[in-house]
Scaffold this active site. Sequence first.
Site, mmCIF file in Angstrom:
data_model
loop_
_atom_site.group_PDB
_atom_site.id
_atom_site.type_symbol
_atom_site.label_atom_id
_atom_site.label_comp_id
_atom_site.label_asym_id
_atom_site.label_seq_id
_atom_site.Cartn_x
_atom_site.Cartn_y
_atom_site.Cartn_z
ATOM 1 N N SER A 10 0.854 -1.198 0.000
ATOM 2 C CA SER A 10 0.000 0.000 0.000
ATOM 3 C C SER A 10 0.880 1.236 0.000
ATOM 4 C CB SER A 10 -0.908 -0.001 1.235
ATOM 5 O OG SER A 10 -1.367 1.316 1.458
ATOM 6 N N HIS A 35 -1.109 -1.641 -4.038
ATOM 7 C CA HIS A 35 -2.410 -1.319 -3.437
ATOM 8 C C HIS A 35 -2.552 0.206 -3.357
ATOM 9 C CE1 HIS A 35 -5.744 -2.307 -0.573
ATOM 10 N NE2 HIS A 35 -5.392 -1.176 0.014
ATOM 11 N N ASP A 37 -4.914 3.288 -2.189
ATOM 12 C CA ASP A 37 -6.030 3.644 -1.305
ATOM 13 C C ASP A 37 -6.675 4.944 -1.757
ATOM 14 O OD1 ASP A 37 -6.054 1.557 0.731
ATOM 15 O OD2 ASP A 37 -4.030 2.259 1.183
ATOM 16 N N MET A 39 -9.496 7.644 -1.118
ATOM 17 C CA MET A 39 -10.365 8.109 -0.024
ATOM 18 C C MET A 39 -10.995 9.445 -0.391
ATOM 19 S SD MET A 39 -8.009 7.200 3.243
ATOM 20 C CE MET A 39 -7.093 5.665 3.343
ATOM 21 N N MET A 70 -12.420 3.705 -1.087
ATOM 22 C CA MET A 70 -13.131 4.019 0.159
ATOM 23 C C MET A 70 -13.907 5.303 -0.106
ATOM 24 S SD MET A 70 -9.944 3.040 2.587
ATOM 25 C CE MET A 70 -8.860 3.035 1.174
ATOM 26 N N MET A 141 -11.323 -5.595 6.216
ATOM 27 C CA MET A 141 -10.533 -4.547 6.865
ATOM 28 C C MET A 141 -10.200 -4.963 8.288
ATOM 29 S SD MET A 141 -9.965 -2.228 4.673
ATOM 30 C CE MET A 141 -9.074 -1.130 5.799
HETATM 31 C C1 DX5 Z 1 -6.443 2.022 5.470
HETATM 32 C C2 DX5 Z 1 -5.945 1.566 4.123
HETATM 33 C C3 DX5 Z 1 -4.818 0.616 4.226
HETATM 34 C C4 DX5 Z 1 -3.568 1.218 4.868
HETATM 35 C C5 DX5 Z 1 -2.774 0.126 5.512
HETATM 36 O O1 DX5 Z 1 -7.645 2.660 5.340
HETATM 37 O O2 DX5 Z 1 -6.981 0.898 3.426
HETATM 38 O O3 DX5 Z 1 -4.489 0.039 2.955
HETATM 39 O O4 DX5 Z 1 -2.783 1.906 3.941
HETATM 40 O O5 DX5 Z 1 -1.750 0.697 6.261
HETATM 41 P P1 DX5 Z 1 -0.950 -0.125 7.373
HETATM 42 O O6 DX5 Z 1 -0.402 -1.367 6.708
HETATM 43 O O7 DX5 Z 1 0.117 0.823 7.832
HETATM 44 O O8 DX5 Z 1 -1.949 -0.452 8.443
HETATM 45 ZN ZN ZN Z 2 -6.378 -0.257 1.635
#
Ligand code: DX5
Ligand code: ZN
Length: 232
Positions: A10, A35, A37, A39, A70, A141
């Site tokens: 990610s 990955h 993310d 948002m 998200m 999650m």
């Molecule tokens: C959180 C994201 C994750 C995040 C994970 O909302 O969906 O993908 O980047 O980060 P770590 O591995 O640091 O928990």
């Molecule tokens: Zn994520």
Amino acid sequence: MQPKIKIAASILAANPMRLEDEIKKAEMAGIDLIHIDVMDGHFVPNITMGPFIVEGIKRITKVPLDIHLMIEHPERYINAFAKAAGRDDFITFHIETTKNPKEVIKLIKNEGLKAGVSLNPDTQTDSIENLLDIVDMVLIMSVNPGFSGQKFISRVLPKIAKLRSMATDEMDIEVDGGITPENISQVVQNGANVIVAASAIFKTNDPSSAIQTLKQLAERIVREEFHNRIHV
Ligand code: DX5
Ligand code: ZN
């Protein structure tokens, strides 16, 4: 038995000013998925990346993309993300964001991409039971979505095991949030095979060896389980 282990890096915890280097380094280390993310500041209390960044990333790497939406109204943005990404990349949306998940899955698949559906830590598997035949992946999650660097919520482990017992052997089960070398084995033992990590890769001194360590730990569990299975 779960499908092949895949580690997803990610980029939320990568250095945004050095994204190309960070992605290339992960690629060299054998990362399976990048990955991303996405948002929107509504579904989650943070704002990150859109199709523009996805398009840029697509140009610099051959690693398949794993786009984690998200966002509210995911159906409005599937086309833009699908165009920015490519065939066989994943787009995953949250079950909490739509009343018509089958329609969203259809939109993703019609663009030639793989469809995933995600559940927040407090959302139960019955909410997606009727989708298991039509999705390629379910993302569980293990933190409340919004930020990297949060603590793994271990009460999601039984949910992973339940989902694996409900799913076909080919379905990918992804876990995202708070993954570390200390807890990855438990997650795989419970049936997950796609493991996301941001901090555990990009906030270490050596992201390449962090990727290799996570992969080795996960693959060891799969091998042990296979061994136990044929020796009972
Ligand atoms: C959180 C994201 C994750 C995040 C994970 O909302 O969906 O993908 O980047 O980060 P770590 O591995 O640091 O928990
Ligand atoms: Zn994520």
